[in-house]
Design an enzyme around this catalytic site. Structure first.
Site, PDB file in Angstrom:
ATOM      1  N   THR A  71       0.807  -1.202   0.068  1.00  0.00           N
ATOM      2  CA  THR A  71       0.091   0.020   0.047  1.00  0.00           C
ATOM      3  C   THR A  71       0.933   1.135  -0.029  1.00  0.00           C
ATOM      4  O   THR A  71       0.663   2.277  -0.739  1.00  0.00           O
ATOM      5  CB  THR A  71      -0.842   0.065   1.211  1.00  0.00           C
ATOM      6  OG1 THR A  71      -1.553  -1.315   0.964  1.00  0.00           O
ATOM      7  CG2 THR A  71      -1.844   1.177   1.281  1.00  0.00           C
ATOM      8  N   ASN A 143      -5.747  -9.820  -7.061  1.00  0.00           N
ATOM      9  CA  ASN A 143      -6.280 -10.289  -5.775  1.00  0.00           C
ATOM     10  C   ASN A 143      -7.593 -11.101  -5.823  1.00  0.00           C
ATOM     11  O   ASN A 143      -7.661 -12.106  -5.126  1.00  0.00           O
ATOM     12  CB  ASN A 143      -5.893  -9.379  -4.700  1.00  0.00           C
ATOM     13  CG  ASN A 143      -6.641  -8.104  -5.083  1.00  0.00           C
ATOM     14  OD1 ASN A 143      -6.733  -7.337  -6.152  1.00  0.00           O
ATOM     15  ND2 ASN A 143      -7.706  -7.633  -4.093  1.00  0.00           N
ATOM     16  N   GLN A 170       0.526  -9.847  -5.630  1.00  0.00           N
ATOM     17  CA  GLN A 170      -0.120 -11.392  -5.711  1.00  0.00           C
ATOM     18  C   GLN A 170       0.749 -12.198  -6.428  1.00  0.00           C
ATOM     19  O   GLN A 170       0.536 -13.405  -6.238  1.00  0.00           O
ATOM     20  CB  GLN A 170      -1.399 -11.317  -6.137  1.00  0.00           C
ATOM     21  CG  GLN A 170      -2.688 -10.567  -5.256  1.00  0.00           C
ATOM     22  CD  GLN A 170      -2.945 -11.421  -3.806  1.00  0.00           C
ATOM     23  OE1 GLN A 170      -2.620 -12.451  -3.844  1.00  0.00           O
ATOM     24  NE2 GLN A 170      -3.384 -10.657  -2.981  1.00  0.00           N
ATOM     25  N   SER A 187       4.280  -6.956  -1.127  1.00  0.00           N
ATOM     26  CA  SER A 187       4.068  -7.332   0.564  1.00  0.00           C
ATOM     27  C   SER A 187       4.493  -8.444   1.040  1.00  0.00           C
ATOM     28  O   SER A 187       4.333  -9.481   0.485  1.00  0.00           O
ATOM     29  CB  SER A 187       2.642  -7.103   0.794  1.00  0.00           C
ATOM     30  OG  SER A 187       2.342  -5.650   1.206  1.00  0.00           O
ATOM     31  N   ALA A 188       5.174  -8.474   2.071  1.00  0.00           N
ATOM     32  CA  ALA A 188       5.912 -10.027   2.544  1.00  0.00           C
ATOM     33  C   ALA A 188       4.863 -11.019   2.941  1.00  0.00           C
ATOM     34  O   ALA A 188       4.993 -12.126   2.829  1.00  0.00           O
ATOM     35  CB  ALA A 188       6.727  -9.697   3.716  1.00  0.00           C
ATOM     36  N   HIS A 189       3.768 -10.230   3.473  1.00  0.00           N
ATOM     37  CA  HIS A 189       2.843 -11.444   3.954  1.00  0.00           C
ATOM     38  C   HIS A 189       1.939 -12.188   3.126  1.00  0.00           C
ATOM     39  O   HIS A 189       1.269 -13.008   3.211  1.00  0.00           O
ATOM     40  CB  HIS A 189       1.841 -10.590   5.056  1.00  0.00           C
ATOM     41  CG  HIS A 189       0.675  -9.601   4.379  1.00  0.00           C
ATOM     42  ND1 HIS A 189      -0.577 -10.059   4.185  1.00  0.00           N
ATOM     43  CD2 HIS A 189       0.927  -8.607   3.985  1.00  0.00           C
ATOM     44  CE1 HIS A 189      -1.275  -9.079   3.740  1.00  0.00           C
ATOM     45  NE2 HIS A 189      -0.390  -8.269   3.423  1.00  0.00           N
ATOM     46  N   THR A 223      13.913   4.404  11.082  1.00  0.00           N
ATOM     47  CA  THR A 223      14.592   3.287  11.555  1.00  0.00           C
ATOM     48  C   THR A 223      14.064   2.164  10.958  1.00  0.00           C
ATOM     49  O   THR A 223      13.046   1.864  10.994  1.00  0.00           O
ATOM     50  CB  THR A 223      14.829   3.055  12.948  1.00  0.00           C
ATOM     51  OG1 THR A 223      15.439   4.366  13.212  1.00  0.00           O
ATOM     52  CG2 THR A 223      15.855   1.984  13.308  1.00  0.00           C
ATOM     53  N   CYS A 310     -16.830  -5.353   1.308  1.00  0.00           N
ATOM     54  CA  CYS A 310     -17.882  -5.030   2.364  1.00  0.00           C
ATOM     55  C   CYS A 310     -17.284  -3.883   3.144  1.00  0.00           C
ATOM     56  O   CYS A 310     -16.219  -3.548   3.656  1.00  0.00           O
ATOM     57  CB  CYS A 310     -17.713  -6.123   3.429  1.00  0.00           C
ATOM     58  SG  CYS A 310     -19.076  -5.882   4.467  1.00  0.00           S
TER      59      CYS A 310
END
Ligand code: PLP
Length: 369
Positions: A71, A143, A170, A187-189, A223, A310
């Protein structure tokens, strides 16, 4: 037994990732900008992580800027647009929203349409670039539907008329992402790494993300979240090592699920299977309310998601499916199932059985039985 089939939303951390992060939190807590030994150890870990992420995306380490996720990276790239942004009708909100804001501020925004299978209209892209553009920003793999855009054809179509930003959030860890882009967000997740960590890979000057202490070569002050970054790198290393096996395995599980669901009345897949991420099954189920189905399936121990967004309690049809020409009813009757690490054949069979049983009960008006 709960069955998690929502890997496009987020993924569980791999033990190797947790271990790498724990080691940093315990032992490498120095500030990478400090010049003493503790700082140097942290700097070493940061440099190593940067090389690992760069390797997976096919970039040079100095092109990788660590961020708090895709994001932030998407917002930053778009913030550099002054005159004309070319994007698509199927973007994630982290591109859609800043694009709308640019438009409100008087910037020209062209949203290129997609066809019924979710692939970009290259004739429209070509026309959009007639007067040039500051940036083309597009989602590489969607996504919601998993539809993968044909990057080589897109690059040829752009023909160097504008820099290309790809939202690879994705795609990374699911398909190869090397290619001829200028900016890439991730994004890592989404690939079994931690949340709140990601990157912007910039092959040319990008706007400064955050001003501060000059970290990330002056491109993103603050940091560094070293544990998150090292976790991201560990996830990238696994993705690189397991690339082929992961694709084959996910596709086999996804196709196994489809084989068990295709007999549901009127069921059809969104996107052409060979053009969709190997882990994603986006389904249209006529007459079914996707959101209600997701909630009911959750009670049955199966986690999936609907092709609907939603907002504040109101369910609205997915802009992605509407852009693919679906009616609002069709879009509301869609289900996104995404497989990943931890899923196996037994889970897929069990999930399919629970979906069948639930839909039968819903059809007979007794969903709670
Ligand atoms: C395609 C795409 N872009 C961007 C994002 C935003 O990622 P994050 O919430 O990690 O910043 C997501 C997350 O769902 C995504 O799927």
């Amino acid at each position: 037994m709960r069955i998690y089939l929502d890997h496009n939303a987020t993924t569980p951390l791999r033990p190797e990732v947790v271990e790498a992060m724990s080691r940093v939190l315990r032992e490498t807590w120095g500030n990478p900008s400090s010049i003493h030994a503790e700082g140097a150890a942290a700097r070493g870990a940061l440099d190593g992580a940067r090389s690992e992420v760069a390797e997976l995306v096919g970039a040079a380490p100095e092109e990788v800027v660590f961020t708090a996720g895709a994001t932030e990276a998407n917002n930053t790239v778009l913030s550099g647009v002054r005159r004309h942004l070319v994007t698509t009708r199927v973007e994630h909100p982290s591109v859609r929203e800043p694009a709308a804001e640019l438009e409100e501020a008087g910037v020209r925004v062209t949203r290129v349409p997609v066809d019924g299978d979710g692939r970009l209209d290259l004739v429209a892209l070509d026309a959009a670039l007639e007067d040039g553009a500051d940036l083309v920003s597009l989602i590489w793999a969607n996504n919601e539907t998993g539809v993968v855009q044909p990057l080589p054809e897109i690059v040829t179509c752009i023909a160097a008329r504008a820099p290309l930003h790809v939202d690879a959030t994705q795609a990374l860890g699911k398909i190869p992402v090397e290619g001829d882009w200028d900016f890439l967000s991730a994004s890592a997740h989404k690939l079994n790494g931690p949340k709140g960590t990601g990157c912007l890979v910039a092959r040319r000057d990008a706007p400064v993300l955050l001003r501060g202490g000059g970290q990330e070569a002056g491109r993103r002050g603050g940091t560094e979240n070293l544990a998150g970054i090292v976790g991201f790198a560990a996830a990238c290393a696994l993705a690189r090592k397991e690339a082929v096996e992961r694709r084959t395995r996910c596709a086999a599980l996804r196709d196994r699920l489809w084989e068990r669901l295709e007999k549901l009345p009127g069921a059809r897949r969104n996107g052409r299977p060979e053009e969709v991420l190997p882990n994603t099954l986006s389904l249209e189920l006529p007459g079914v309310e996707g959101d209600a189905l997701v909630q009911a399936l959750d009670l049955e121990g199966v986690a999936v998601s609907a092709g609907a967004a939603c907002h504040a309690g109101a369910v609205s049809a997915s802009h992605v499916l509407l852009a693919m020409g679906r009616t609002p009813e069709q879009a509301l009757g869609s289900l996104r199932i995404s497989v990943g690490h931890g899923n196996d054949e037994a889970q897929i069979d069990e999930a399919a059985e629970r979906i069948h049983a639930l839909l039968q009960r819903m059809a007979s008006g007794k969903p709670g039985e």
